[in-house]
Motif scaffolding. Structure first.
Motif, PDB file in Angstrom:
ATOM      1  N   LEU A 277      -3.823  -2.477  -1.472  1.00  5.98           N
ATOM      2  CA  LEU A 277      -2.401  -2.549  -1.758  1.00  5.98           C
ATOM      3  C   LEU A 277      -2.185  -2.678  -3.207  1.00  5.98           C
ATOM      4  N   HIS A 278      -1.452  -1.650  -4.004  1.00  4.10           N
ATOM      5  CA  HIS A 278      -1.054  -1.769  -5.373  1.00  4.10           C
ATOM      6  C   HIS A 278      -0.376  -3.136  -5.910  1.00  4.10           C
ATOM      7  N   ILE A 279      -0.938  -3.986  -6.797  1.00  2.00           N
ATOM      8  CA  ILE A 279      -0.387  -4.964  -7.058  1.00  2.00           C
ATOM      9  C   ILE A 279       0.477  -4.885  -8.544  1.00  2.00           C
TER      10      ILE A 279
ATOM     11  N   ASP B  15       0.923  -1.083   0.145  1.00  2.00           N
ATOM     12  CA  ASP B  15       0.045   0.138   0.119  1.00  2.00           C
ATOM     13  C   ASP B  15       0.948   1.222   0.140  1.00  2.00           C
ATOM     14  N   CYS B  16       0.388   2.177  -0.669  1.00  2.00           N
ATOM     15  CA  CYS B  16       0.938   3.546  -0.666  1.00  2.00           C
ATOM     16  C   CYS B  16       0.701   4.306   0.357  1.00  2.00           C
ATOM     17  N   GLN B  17       1.204   5.664   0.607  1.00  2.00           N
ATOM     18  CA  GLN B  17       0.997   6.532   1.652  1.00  2.00           C
ATOM     19  C   GLN B  17      -0.595   6.717   1.929  1.00  2.00           C
TER      20      GLN B  17
ATOM     21  N   PRO C 168      -7.829   4.243 -10.494  1.00  2.00           N
ATOM     22  CA  PRO C 168      -6.446   5.003 -10.079  1.00  2.00           C
ATOM     23  C   PRO C 168      -6.509   5.705  -8.707  1.00  2.00           C
ATOM     24  N   CYS C 169      -5.293   5.543  -8.110  1.00  2.84           N
ATOM     25  CA  CYS C 169      -5.164   6.105  -6.730  1.00  2.84           C
ATOM     26  C   CYS C 169      -4.693   7.610  -6.909  1.00  2.84           C
ATOM     27  N   GLN C 170      -5.196   8.171  -5.511  1.00  5.19           N
ATOM     28  CA  GLN C 170      -4.724   9.463  -5.295  1.00  5.19           C
ATOM     29  C   GLN C 170      -3.063   9.768  -5.498  1.00  5.19           C
ATOM     30  N   CYS C 171      -2.325   8.709  -5.244  1.00  5.66           N
ATOM     31  CA  CYS C 171      -1.030   8.729  -5.328  1.00  5.66           C
ATOM     32  C   CYS C 171      -0.329   8.833  -6.865  1.00  5.66           C
ATOM     33  N   GLY C 172      -1.104   8.772  -7.767  1.00  8.16           N
ATOM     34  CA  GLY C 172      -0.717   8.847  -9.062  1.00  8.16           C
ATOM     35  C   GLY C 172      -0.434   7.321  -9.767  1.00  8.16           C
ATOM     36  N   ARG C 173      -0.661   6.254  -9.016  1.00 11.59           N
ATOM     37  CA  ARG C 173      -0.293   4.917  -9.596  1.00 11.59           C
ATOM     38  C   ARG C 173      -1.738   4.517 -10.145  1.00 11.59           C
ATOM     39  N   THR C 174      -1.675   3.841 -11.197  1.00 11.26           N
ATOM     40  CA  THR C 174      -2.795   3.356 -11.602  1.00 11.26           C
ATOM     41  C   THR C 174      -3.044   1.831 -11.462  1.00 11.26           C
TER      42      THR C 174
HETATM   43 ZN   LIG Z   1      -1.716   4.869  -4.136  1.00  9.93          ZN
END
Ligand SMILES: [Zn+2]
Lengths: 432, 140
Positions: A253-255, A246-248, A308-314
């Motif tokens: 959890l980003h796979i 998981d990001c911040q 997509p997540c707030q962190c920028g990762r898709t």
């Molecule tokens: Zn994220």
């Protein structure tokens, strides 16, 4: 910071295309180099050309731990042994280990994935990271280690065991990150408080996995140490730790989808489920060379989202795990099946005595107590003989699962039978 | 030569000992002597009773691990040096005492002994001039 923006932030279309291309190659590769898969596909009348993209994924057969066992040790390897640079193994249900092999490129991919995970936890090349997982056949230690080196961080290979020494080094070296099981980190945190050295610690973040934990444990760790704690997921069959983190924002959890193609299927019908629905996580290893797995059933229950997540990762995110579809227990990061203990007890001769496993968490460390009924054939009027029996049982179980357990002899018929069969596990650990 | 000792495994939890004594009362079994060896988790109850077979069956029916063990009952006089006489005999024969405890019931005074080699211990004590109670002596 994002370790690999190209891969972690691609559009859904780009990702689908990449996954489809890799899936086609994967299917082609296993069909031609692994007899076991070829036979499975032929039995279904499938040819590699039938899989045009990820939309055809559900045509492919599942792979399970049983397949790994049936082909023990190297039957599912897709390359000759000369190309295998490392072996890892985890305990299996019948005492036979599940063996996985990595090519040089697999180790490289694994390191890349772990590096992405550590970056997600906000750590980088200027950090000093302690690895406090066990090193050895277990994937935890070496997996985390290679990833942290790939990242360029300074790695301290602590392994597990001496907590005070770990804390002293943490202070002396100015350690800023740690990778270990969440329960071990809680234990470390408590020891830091007991030693009264909380203000000497420079720790910023932790990456914890190899056992189930809860949001409550996360906030406990974060509050006690004043750090950010991240969840890392993995299993040796797929690769080891580093499949997802998981990001911040801690919203799942980003796979690493470019390497691990996830699906959620219904536990019973095994039909694919929509985003948000809870079912069994199934993973296809898109790029693995040593032991590629197609639609591997992890037996872990979760749900998935592709938003997509707030962190920028898709990359897709899997939710915190809600349980397992089998009776596997994770104790101090080690996978334990009640059946392993049962077959160890069988070595005591004759039939298996009635037994009960009681799992608990004392001072944040998992404990396993094995209660065994003292039947007539084990009984003696001498305490010494009973103590020998206790020691012998402790030893055979340790041999079987690799963990020290506490054996307690109890009276015959004192373990409750339900439906004529005894209930074998009581897990008193609280996850919620 | 030997008498039968009733050995019972009991967990250290409330009420278990009472269940043992209750079962013995129901079968009208008299306890002549009793010793309890305990560890942190369980205890070993060793008893000389008036009717060991009946007592054993009754306890097993109640779910206890119970067994009969051969032990010797060495008759001792109530005076200085008697116990030493016995231990000296066993020691000089190189026999270990696994455990022992006293019995004083009606007019019987004895030391119940489980030795490393029961046969040899019985012979040695008799050769040394001590008397053993018989199984029948205990059932009276
Ligand atoms: Zn994220």
């Amino acid at each position: 910071m994002i370790w690999n923006e190209t891969k972690e932030c691609m559009s859904r279309d780009e990702m689908t295309n990449l996954q489809s291309a890799r899936l086609r190659k994967l299917v082609d590769r296993v069909y031609h180099s692994v007899e076991y898969y070829r036979k499975k596909m032929q039995a279904l009348g499938l040819e590699p050309g039938d899989i045009k993209g990820i939309e055809d994924l559900d045509k492919l057969p599942f792979t399970t731990k049983d397949d790994l066992r049936d082909t023990y040790p190297f039957g599912l390897f897709a390359v000759p042994n000369s190309q295998i640079t490392r072996i890892h193994a985890s305990s299996g249900t019948t005492g036979k280990a599940t063996v996985v092999g990595y090519t040089r490129r697999d180790i490289e991919t694994w390191s890349e994935c772990v590096a992405r995970c550590i970056t997600m936890a906000g750590l980088g090349q200027n950090d000093i990271i302690q690895i406090a997982y066990g090193y050895g056949l277990f994937t935890g230690g070496l997996g985390a280690h290679y990833g942290a080196e790939k990242l360029g961080a300074t790695v301290v290979p602590m392994s597990t065991g001496n907590t005070k020494k770990l804390i002293n080094m943490m202070i002396d070296f100015g350690v800023t990150g740690i990778m270990c099981t969440p329960s071990y980190l809680l234990h470390i945190a408590e020891t830091i408080n007991e030693m009264g050295v909380r203000d000497k610690i420079k720790l910023k973040a932790s990456i914890n996995g190899a056992e189930p934990w809860t949001e409550k444990m996360r906030s406990q760790i974060e509050n006690m140490l004043g750090i950010h704690a991240h969840d890392i997921y993995g299993l040796s069959e797929i690769m080891g730790p580093g499949v997802a983190t998981d990001c911040q924002f801690h919203t799942g959890l980003h796979i690493h989808e470019d390497h691990f193609l996830p699906e959620i299927v219904d536990q019973k019908t095994l039909k694919p489920l929509r985003d948000g629905m809870t079912g069994e996580l199934v993973i296809s290893t898109l790029t693995k060379e040593g032991i590629p797995l197609i639609r591997y059933r992890t037996k872990d229950l979760t749900s998935i989202t592709h938003k997509p997540c707030q962190c920028g990762r898709t990359t897709a995110r899997i939710a915190r795990f809600t349980g397992r579809t089998d009776d596997m227990l994770i104790i101090r990061g080690v996978n334990v099946f009640p059946s392993q203990i049962e077959s160890a007890l069988l070595e005591m001769g004759g039939t298996t005595p009635h037994y009960l496993l009681i799992v608990d968490r004392v001072n944040n460390l998992d404990t396993l107590e094995v209660r065994v009924e003292v039947e007539e054939r084990f009984f003696s009027d001498e305490i010494r003989e009973l103590e020998n029996l206790t020691n012998k049982i402790t030893e055979v179980i340790k041999q079987a699962i690799g963990l020290a357990v506490k054996v307690k002899l109890v009276e015959p018929k004192s373990i409750e039978r339900s439906m004529g069969k005894s209930q074998h596990v009581i897990d008193n650990r609280k996850y919620n | 030569m030997f008498i039968k000792q009733l050995s019972v495994f009991i967990e250290n939890r409330q009420g278990r000992l009472e269940e043992v004594t209750e079962a013995l009362v129901q079968e009208n079994v008299n306890i002549l002597s009793l010793s309890m060896a305990d560890t942190t988790e369980y205890g070993m109850l060793r008893m000389i009773v008036s009717n060991p077979e009946t007592a054993k069956d009754a306890l097993r029916d109640k779910g206890f691990s119970a067994m009969l063990t051969d032990v010797i009952a060495v008759k001792l006089q109530d005076k200085v040096g008697e116990l030493h006489k016995m231990t000296h005999i066993l020691c000089s024969q190189g026999l270990n005492i696994e455990y022992m405890y006293a019995l004083a019931s009606a007019n019987r005074v004895a030391m119940i002994v489980k030795a490393s080699d029961g046969e040899a211990a019985a012979k040695a004590t008799m050769d040394g001039g001590l008397e053993l109670y018989s199984y029948e002596d205990m059932c009276e």
